[in-house]
Design a protein around this motif. Structure first.
Motif, PDB file in Angstrom:
ATOM      1  N   GLN A 156       0.808  -1.219   0.000  1.00  0.00           N
ATOM      2  CA  GLN A 156       0.000   0.000   0.000  1.00  0.00           C
ATOM      3  C   GLN A 156       0.838   1.264   0.000  1.00  0.00           C
ATOM      4  O   GLN A 156       0.351   2.330  -0.355  1.00  0.00           O
ATOM      5  N   THR A 157       2.117   1.172   0.359  1.00  0.00           N
ATOM      6  CA  THR A 157       3.008   2.331   0.329  1.00  0.00           C
ATOM      7  C   THR A 157       3.640   2.532  -1.048  1.00  0.00           C
ATOM      8  O   THR A 157       4.314   3.532  -1.271  1.00  0.00           O
ATOM      9  N   GLY A 158       3.475   1.558  -1.940  1.00  0.00           N
ATOM     10  CA  GLY A 158       4.064   1.644  -3.271  1.00  0.00           C
ATOM     11  C   GLY A 158       5.330   0.816  -3.420  1.00  0.00           C
ATOM     12  O   GLY A 158       5.827   0.620  -4.515  1.00  0.00           O
ATOM     13  N   ALA A 159       5.883   0.319  -2.305  1.00  0.00           N
ATOM     14  CA  ALA A 159       7.090  -0.511  -2.361  1.00  0.00           C
ATOM     15  C   ALA A 159       6.744  -1.888  -2.921  1.00  0.00           C
ATOM     16  O   ALA A 159       5.618  -2.372  -2.772  1.00  0.00           O
ATOM     17  N   THR A 160       7.721  -2.531  -3.545  1.00  0.00           N
ATOM     18  CA  THR A 160       7.543  -3.870  -4.086  1.00  0.00           C
ATOM     19  C   THR A 160       8.448  -4.829  -3.334  1.00  0.00           C
ATOM     20  O   THR A 160       9.636  -4.559  -3.164  1.00  0.00           O
TER      21      THR A 160
END
Length: 187
Positions: A156-160
């Motif tokens: 949800q933070t955009g990190a993968t």
């Protein structure tokens, strides 16, 4: 000014014209021949570079005062992250360069430790693990492999991060903030 005899793990030294270094390890050595010395492993506060440095015992070193406070992440504002001191409710902006890779695991209201020197943010310490929701991941396809496979998942933070094949979109997972490893699902 203090001497090398006062060095302890976790202290911060100001060396080489004002550069701040955290002491990770130190060892006072008294060889059978010659003078005593202090062997240290230092980490540059700004760049994270780790070096070994040896000092003569009793030589002068300058200690830097580093103020470590528990803070709460509030929001991202352009090129700064805004943190609030949980005791005084003061808000301070921390540049993206100081937050670094931790921004991939920062959610609003996350409690962190912010270290400052003379009012300038030096680094933030995240909790060891955080719980985040997976917003997108492909369905896992079983195939010929000898060990459990992994697939990329977007948080949800955009990190993968890499997760096992059985993890699906919408699930909450626990993630190690030091290296981005998947630690398990959260109920």
């Amino acid at each position: 000014m203090a001497t090398t005899n006062d060095i302890k793990n976790g202290t911060t030294l100001r060396l080489d014209g004002g550069v701040l270094w955290n002491v990770l390890e130190f060892q006072h050595v008294k060889p059978g021949k010659g003078g005593a010395f202090v062997r240290t492993k230092l980490k540059n506060v700004l760049t994270g570079k780790i070096v070994d440095k040896t000092f003569n015992a009793g030589s002068k070193v300058e200690f830097a005062s580093v103020d470590r406070r528990d803070m709460e992440y509030l929001y991202h504002d352009g090129d700064s992250f805004i943190f609030m001191d949980t005791q005084t409710f003061d808000q301070i902006p921390v540049p993206e360069s100081v937050v670094g890779d931790a921004q991939g695991f920062l959610l609003e209201n996350t409690k962190v430790t912010v270290a400052t020197n003379e009012g300038n943010p030096l680094y933030i310490e995240m909790p060891a693990a955080v719980e985040l929701e997976i917003t997108q991941t492909d369905p896992g396809v079983q195939g010929d492999r000898s060990t459990g496979g992994t697939k990329p998942a977007t948080l949800q933070t955009g990190a993968t991060i890499q997760v096992p094949l059985f993890v699906t979109t919408g699930e909450r997972v626990k993630v190690d903030t030091r290296n981005g490893d998947y630690l398990g699902r959260v109920n």
